[in-house]
Design a protein around this motif. Structure first.
Motif, PDB file in Angstrom:
ATOM      1  N   TRP A  68       0.804  -1.213   0.000  1.00 43.70           N
ATOM      2  CA  TRP A  68       0.000   0.000   0.000  1.00 43.70           C
ATOM      3  C   TRP A  68       0.840   1.266   0.000  1.00 43.70           C
ATOM      4  N   THR A  69       2.013   1.231   0.592  1.00 39.53           N
ATOM      5  CA  THR A  69       2.836   2.445   0.646  1.00 39.53           C
ATOM      6  C   THR A  69       3.349   2.847  -0.735  1.00 39.53           C
ATOM      7  N   THR A  70       3.383   1.915  -1.657  1.00 41.22           N
ATOM      8  CA  THR A  70       3.863   2.224  -3.014  1.00 41.22           C
ATOM      9  C   THR A  70       2.736   2.168  -4.043  1.00 41.22           C
ATOM     10  N   TRP A  71       1.505   2.185  -3.558  1.00 40.81           N
ATOM     11  CA  TRP A  71       0.346   2.077  -4.456  1.00 40.81           C
ATOM     12  C   TRP A  71       0.299   3.273  -5.409  1.00 40.81           C
ATOM     13  N   ARG A  72      -0.008   2.979  -6.677  1.00 43.76           N
ATOM     14  CA  ARG A  72      -0.112   4.016  -7.698  1.00 43.76           C
ATOM     15  C   ARG A  72      -1.421   3.862  -8.464  1.00 43.76           C
ATOM     16  N   ALA A  73      -2.131   4.969  -8.585  1.00 42.42           N
ATOM     17  CA  ALA A  73      -3.427   4.941  -9.264  1.00 42.42           C
ATOM     18  C   ALA A  73      -3.294   4.513 -10.713  1.00 42.42           C
ATOM     19  N   ASP A  74      -2.234   4.975 -11.398  1.00 40.53           N
ATOM     20  CA  ASP A  74      -2.117   4.659 -12.823  1.00 40.53           C
ATOM     21  C   ASP A  74      -1.906   3.171 -13.074  1.00 40.53           C
ATOM     22  N   GLN A  75      -1.521   2.433 -12.037  1.00 42.79           N
ATOM     23  CA  GLN A  75      -1.294   1.000 -12.198  1.00 42.79           C
ATOM     24  C   GLN A  75      -2.469   0.152 -11.699  1.00 42.79           C
ATOM     25  N   ASP A  76      -3.380   0.765 -10.946  1.00 42.27           N
ATOM     26  CA  ASP A  76      -4.393  -0.067 -10.281  1.00 42.27           C
ATOM     27  C   ASP A  76      -5.826   0.460 -10.381  1.00 42.27           C
ATOM     28  N   GLU A  77      -6.005   1.746 -10.646  1.00 47.56           N
ATOM     29  CA  GLU A  77      -7.359   2.306 -10.609  1.00 47.56           C
ATOM     30  C   GLU A  77      -8.235   1.675 -11.682  1.00 47.56           C
ATOM     31  N   PHE A  78      -9.516   1.494 -11.340  1.00 46.97           N
ATOM     32  CA  PHE A  78     -10.567   0.911 -12.171  1.00 46.97           C
ATOM     33  C   PHE A  78     -10.465  -0.614 -12.284  1.00 46.97           C
TER      34      PHE A  78
END
Length: 248
Positions: free
Chosen positions: A64-74
């Motif tokens: 979670w500390t390295t979570w990125r929207a561009d890799q996971d959103e939707f």
């Protein structure tokens, strides 16, 4: 150069400067629209790639500390846990109404979901009209015990200069921001993302999930061509004006 020619040249100085400034602005707007077009196309591709098919698991807490929207959103996911209904946060918003152009005012119900590990994921359970903001008016929808939610991973809602400031002490929220809600509710180990629940009906009909907009308009090329067209027209108008001034 004759005095008349010098005078004509000086008389064109301010119009030329004004035209160059306007031209730079118009070209800048057109270029910005092309950049928006590329961004929108990338977003549409993300939705088409991630939002359909069988649901997967959420990103492990260790990442979670390295979570990125561009890799996971939707991305479509499924998660199981227990709702902490007493800590729900109603976020003011609008939902499509029965008539186009007449949205309904109400709230998106963001509720912490406690996982078996003890970690917390904020779930956007869906929309309720303004008169159902009080949980007591929709007790049937307060699911108890372990529940399994299917939905889409979403990034925190971006705030801007027009977003009112949240007032947690009054339970007034204006952005779907899981970190802000977790901080106000003193929830530790909170996910940096939220999950928009799908349209699976809740008992009593509320909240109403499936609110994620998956069809996005993409008119940016048309807008860019419009700005560039105005810029070209400006060049033509100024050219005609300058020619007339010089020859006059």
């Amino acid at each position: 150069m004759s005095a008349a020619s010098q005078h004509k040249g000086r008389s064109l100085l301010l119009p030329t400067l004004a035209t160059l400034i306007a031209l730079a602005i118009l070209i800048g707007l057109g270029t910005w629209q092309l950049q928006r077009k590329a961004w929108k196309e990338s977003l549409i591709e993300q939705i088409e790639t991630r939002a359909y098919g069988e649901p997967g698991s959420i990103v492990p807490e260790a990442e979670w500390t390295t979570w990125r929207a561009d890799q996971d959103e939707f991305r479509k996911v499924r998660v199981t846990g227990t709702f902490l209904h007493d800590l729900e946060a109603p976020v003011y918003g609008l939902a499509p109404g029965a008539r186009q152009g007449a949205p309904v005012q109400g709230y998106y119900i963001l509720t912490p979901l406690k996982l078996a590990t003890g970690a917390i994921v904020i779930v956007n359970r869906g929309f309720v009209p303004a008169d159902l903001k009080d949980p007591a008016t929709r007790l049937q929808g307060q699911l108890q015990g372990d529940v399994t939610i299917t939905g889409l991973v979403r990034a925190p809602e971006a705030r801007n200069a027009f977003t009112p400031k949240d007032e947690p002490q009054k339970n007034l929220w204006f952005a779907r921001d899981p970190q802000a809600i977790a901080d106000a509710r003193k929830l530790e180990r909170g996910a940096p993302f939220l999950i928009d629940a799908d349209a699976t009906p809740n008992p009593g009909g509320w909240p109403r999930g499936g609110q994620t907009q998956l069809t996005l308009p993409n008119n940016h090329l048309q807008y860019a061509l419009t700005w560039y067209g105005i810029a070209l027209t400006l060049v033509g108008v100024f050219g005609a004006f300058a020619w007339k001034r010089i020859k006059g």
